[in-house]
Design a protein around this motif. Sequence first.
Motif, PDB file in Angstrom:
ATOM      1  N   GLU A 137      27.362  43.110  34.801  1.00  0.00           N
ATOM      2  CA  GLU A 137      28.645  42.535  34.395  1.00  0.00           C
ATOM      3  C   GLU A 137      29.841  43.185  35.084  1.00  0.00           C
ATOM      4  O   GLU A 137      30.920  42.597  35.129  1.00  0.00           O
ATOM      5  CB  GLU A 137      28.806  42.659  32.874  1.00  0.00           C
ATOM      6  CG  GLU A 137      27.808  41.802  32.100  1.00  0.00           C
ATOM      7  CD  GLU A 137      28.064  41.838  30.607  1.00  0.00           C
ATOM      8  OE1 GLU A 137      28.386  42.932  30.102  1.00  0.00           O
ATOM      9  OE2 GLU A 137      27.956  40.790  29.959  1.00  0.00           O
ATOM     10  N   TRP A 138      29.657  44.400  35.608  1.00  0.00           N
ATOM     11  CA  TRP A 138      30.766  45.147  36.209  1.00  0.00           C
ATOM     12  C   TRP A 138      30.416  45.574  37.625  1.00  0.00           C
ATOM     13  O   TRP A 138      29.267  45.891  37.925  1.00  0.00           O
ATOM     14  CB  TRP A 138      31.091  46.397  35.390  1.00  0.00           C
ATOM     15  CG  TRP A 138      31.603  46.120  34.012  1.00  0.00           C
ATOM     16  CD1 TRP A 138      30.875  46.012  32.866  1.00  0.00           C
ATOM     17  CD2 TRP A 138      32.968  45.894  33.639  1.00  0.00           C
ATOM     18  NE1 TRP A 138      31.696  45.746  31.802  1.00  0.00           N
ATOM     19  CE2 TRP A 138      32.979  45.675  32.239  1.00  0.00           C
ATOM     20  CE3 TRP A 138      34.166  45.873  34.348  1.00  0.00           C
ATOM     21  CZ2 TRP A 138      34.162  45.427  31.537  1.00  0.00           C
ATOM     22  CZ3 TRP A 138      35.342  45.634  33.645  1.00  0.00           C
ATOM     23  CH2 TRP A 138      35.334  45.411  32.263  1.00  0.00           C
ATOM     24  N   SER A 142      35.185  46.613  37.953  1.00  0.00           N
ATOM     25  CA  SER A 142      35.808  45.289  38.051  1.00  0.00           C
ATOM     26  C   SER A 142      34.883  44.262  37.390  1.00  0.00           C
ATOM     27  O   SER A 142      33.691  44.213  37.686  1.00  0.00           O
ATOM     28  CB  SER A 142      36.038  44.931  39.523  1.00  0.00           C
ATOM     29  OG  SER A 142      36.527  43.613  39.648  1.00  0.00           O
ATOM     30  N   TRP A 143      35.455  43.460  36.466  1.00  0.00           N
ATOM     31  CA  TRP A 143      34.687  42.477  35.695  1.00  0.00           C
ATOM     32  C   TRP A 143      34.261  41.334  36.608  1.00  0.00           C
ATOM     33  O   TRP A 143      35.075  40.753  37.317  1.00  0.00           O
ATOM     34  CB  TRP A 143      35.580  41.989  34.560  1.00  0.00           C
ATOM     35  CG  TRP A 143      35.053  40.993  33.582  1.00  0.00           C
ATOM     36  CD1 TRP A 143      35.618  39.794  33.271  1.00  0.00           C
ATOM     37  CD2 TRP A 143      33.907  41.121  32.747  1.00  0.00           C
ATOM     38  NE1 TRP A 143      34.895  39.167  32.289  1.00  0.00           N
ATOM     39  CE2 TRP A 143      33.831  39.950  31.947  1.00  0.00           C
ATOM     40  CE3 TRP A 143      32.927  42.099  32.605  1.00  0.00           C
ATOM     41  CZ2 TRP A 143      32.820  39.745  31.015  1.00  0.00           C
ATOM     42  CZ3 TRP A 143      31.909  41.903  31.681  1.00  0.00           C
ATOM     43  CH2 TRP A 143      31.858  40.748  30.907  1.00  0.00           C
ATOM     44  N   ARG A 144      32.968  41.002  36.623  1.00  0.00           N
ATOM     45  CA  ARG A 144      32.434  40.044  37.590  1.00  0.00           C
ATOM     46  C   ARG A 144      32.777  38.588  37.247  1.00  0.00           C
ATOM     47  O   ARG A 144      32.778  37.730  38.130  1.00  0.00           O
ATOM     48  CB  ARG A 144      30.912  40.183  37.676  1.00  0.00           C
ATOM     49  CG  ARG A 144      30.422  41.524  38.233  1.00  0.00           C
ATOM     50  CD  ARG A 144      28.905  41.533  38.336  1.00  0.00           C
ATOM     51  NE  ARG A 144      28.345  42.817  38.698  1.00  0.00           N
ATOM     52  CZ  ARG A 144      28.157  43.243  39.945  1.00  0.00           C
ATOM     53  NH1 ARG A 144      28.519  42.471  40.961  1.00  0.00           N
ATOM     54  NH2 ARG A 144      27.626  44.423  40.188  1.00  0.00           N
ATOM     55  N   SER A 150      38.360  47.777  34.062  1.00  0.00           N
ATOM     56  CA  SER A 150      38.240  48.679  32.919  1.00  0.00           C
ATOM     57  C   SER A 150      38.885  50.018  33.261  1.00  0.00           C
ATOM     58  O   SER A 150      38.626  50.588  34.321  1.00  0.00           O
ATOM     59  CB  SER A 150      36.761  48.900  32.569  1.00  0.00           C
ATOM     60  OG  SER A 150      36.627  49.863  31.544  1.00  0.00           O
ATOM     61  N   SER A 188      39.746  47.155  28.550  1.00  0.00           N
ATOM     62  CA  SER A 188      39.523  46.069  29.506  1.00  0.00           C
ATOM     63  C   SER A 188      40.835  45.330  29.700  1.00  0.00           C
ATOM     64  O   SER A 188      41.422  44.840  28.735  1.00  0.00           O
ATOM     65  CB  SER A 188      38.447  45.108  29.001  1.00  0.00           C
ATOM     66  OG  SER A 188      37.207  45.768  28.860  1.00  0.00           O
ATOM     67  N   SER A 332      35.163  35.258  29.334  1.00  0.00           N
ATOM     68  CA  SER A 332      36.053  36.363  29.634  1.00  0.00           C
ATOM     69  C   SER A 332      35.844  37.565  28.738  1.00  0.00           C
ATOM     70  O   SER A 332      36.514  38.566  28.898  1.00  0.00           O
ATOM     71  CB  SER A 332      37.514  35.909  29.500  1.00  0.00           C
ATOM     72  OG  SER A 332      37.777  34.856  30.390  1.00  0.00           O
ATOM     73  N   PRO A 334      34.579  40.963  27.306  1.00  0.00           N
ATOM     74  CA  PRO A 334      33.947  42.125  27.926  1.00  0.00           C
ATOM     75  C   PRO A 334      32.624  42.445  27.255  1.00  0.00           C
ATOM     76  O   PRO A 334      32.370  42.015  26.127  1.00  0.00           O
ATOM     77  CB  PRO A 334      34.966  43.250  27.684  1.00  0.00           C
ATOM     78  CG  PRO A 334      35.686  42.825  26.453  1.00  0.00           C
ATOM     79  CD  PRO A 334      35.737  41.324  26.496  1.00  0.00           C
TER      80      PRO A 334
END
Length: 662
Positions: A137-138, A142-144, A150, A188, A332, A334
């Motif tokens: 996921e990260w 950086s959130w994919r 974060s 986040s 969206s 987290p």
Amino acid sequence: MCGYGTGFAATPMGNANSLATAPAGISYAALINKFTNHEWDNGSWRKSAGVSVQATAENLAAFRAGTLVSTVDGRLHTVTSVKTVGTSLSVFMQGAPLDGAVIGYPNRLRAVGSAPVDTGVIPVVTAALINKFTNHEWDNGSWRKTAGVSVQATAENLAAFRAGTLVRTADDRLHTVSSVKTVGANLSVFMQGAPLDGTVVGYPNRLRAVGSAPVEPPPADENPGATPEVSPASPAALINKFTNHEWDNGSWRKSAGVSVQATAENLASFQVGASVVLADGQVRTITEVRKVGSNLTVLMDGPVLDGTLVGYPNRLSVLDPAAQQPALPEASRPPQEDARERISLVGVNLSGAGFGSSVLPGKHGTNYIYPSESYYQKYAGQGLNLVRLPFLWERIQPALDSELNAAELARLVQSLDFAHKHGVKVILDLHNYYRYYGKLIGSPEVPIASFADVWRRIAQQVSEHPAVSGYGLMNEPYGTNGLWPEAAMAASQAIRQIDPEHWIYVAGDRYSSAWHWPKYNARLVDDPWMRDPRNNLVYEAHMYLDRDTSGMYYDTTETFAPTLGIDRARPFVDWLKENGLRGYIGEFGVPAYAADAIDAMDNLLGYLRENCIPLTYWAAGPWWGDYVLALDVKSGEDRPQLPVLKKHAAAPSSCTSIGPLQ
């Protein structure tokens, strides 16, 4: 240096193509000079906040007393004075000395504008280090799935990153924050637009808060989805203007609390259990409210507040969880992070109660002293919320196998109370070098069973105290006649009969030296009980960087290699990994005069963090005089070791338990 210099590039104000992305007000930047000697560190003045630049006509015009300047770490400072020295210009600022390794050459000092005149608080442009997460996921924090990163959920970051804030990523692009969400110890920060490239903007880069977002909508290519609706502002009350022996700008001097008007709205808004936000971004929980005439005293958890920062003319705001955390689309949201408590990896020894060992039992306040509450408050405020507290066996139990001394126990418990009040965890350190009134443990005069007895009695008294981290069985055993493994296990098992949960810190023989650890402590884990991770045992080593590893630093001309700390720690760390055990550095210190030793400490702390091994610095607390290793000295001056400790205490960590356990 990674993570610095990627944002806030100096932009000529006449360049029309740059105006859309340049932070407002940054108009001039000067290269910091390359000086490193006993007075300068990469062009940063060691004695107080200041840097050296060239004395050009442009710099002389740009940098004057009262000018607001920005350093490369994103912080703003007010210039207090300037001095021309030959071809160079020394620019002095408010505050403590700056870290030349971070802000010095080849970085730049930027003139932002005039300092604000309506407040004594120096504004901070927050630059938050992006966390180091890489999984499905990260990508480097950086959130994919959508644009987001974060960072640590510090008070500063919580205040800086809010819906509507304009932020800059390491690729020099501006984004508008759409929502934020606190997940454990992390925050986040979600933004408008497509997912970010973690290899470009992620760890070890930083996210910088630039200011408020423009009111016009962003370009179509940066707004592929709807922005979550932001709720109206929560209630906020002006803090009263009281300053006397009990109040500081409307902030209560005795405990955390402020005074506001007792209006109907305030009476309805400020209720016990509600979360409130202070002017410096702190979030506190209301514990009590009292109506006093036409005023309302709002008391909160945590340490006493600084009225110069949060008091009049600032406001106290109610944090509405629904308003601050708008619901996010499923895509969206987290991930749910590990709910276990993050461990504290950096702390201090608060000495004083272990002093005067030649005068036993001695008189409290004359021969020894327990640190006052102010020390717990001070270091908690610096982010150093782990304390090792030395005390002496002969004082807590003047006769073997007898009841604990009530007065000494009360001092110990009061210390735990101070710690708990300020969110500090305490390691109780029996600072006796494997001796009792000078006699060895395991001798006819001091049986091993008596050593186990004192720890059983201590655990009975403090095991349920919320400030207890664990029990440090013995400081620096030496000359033990090979009996330390037996004594350590007996005391550990005595504690476990009372307290099955808290850590037990087991020191090593030969003064617990990390460098000498494998040679002197192989037998410490011969018994399987001492290897069982379910017993929550942590092996404690000490280390210093001088030639003889004593920590005395007799030779003031000695130099220290950058990796010396890592090299000294590695035998201990490798031993832990080979045996699948947990470790801790209970003492480590470097002299204030040795910049290269402080650099080595910086590298050591990074290495220990990678292995989830905590460290408590030697030393802090009262009565140190001018001791070169101390953080608290008679002069009251800021010590150069502290910024390094604070840096690593604040650094992101994925550690959920003491390690390394490999």
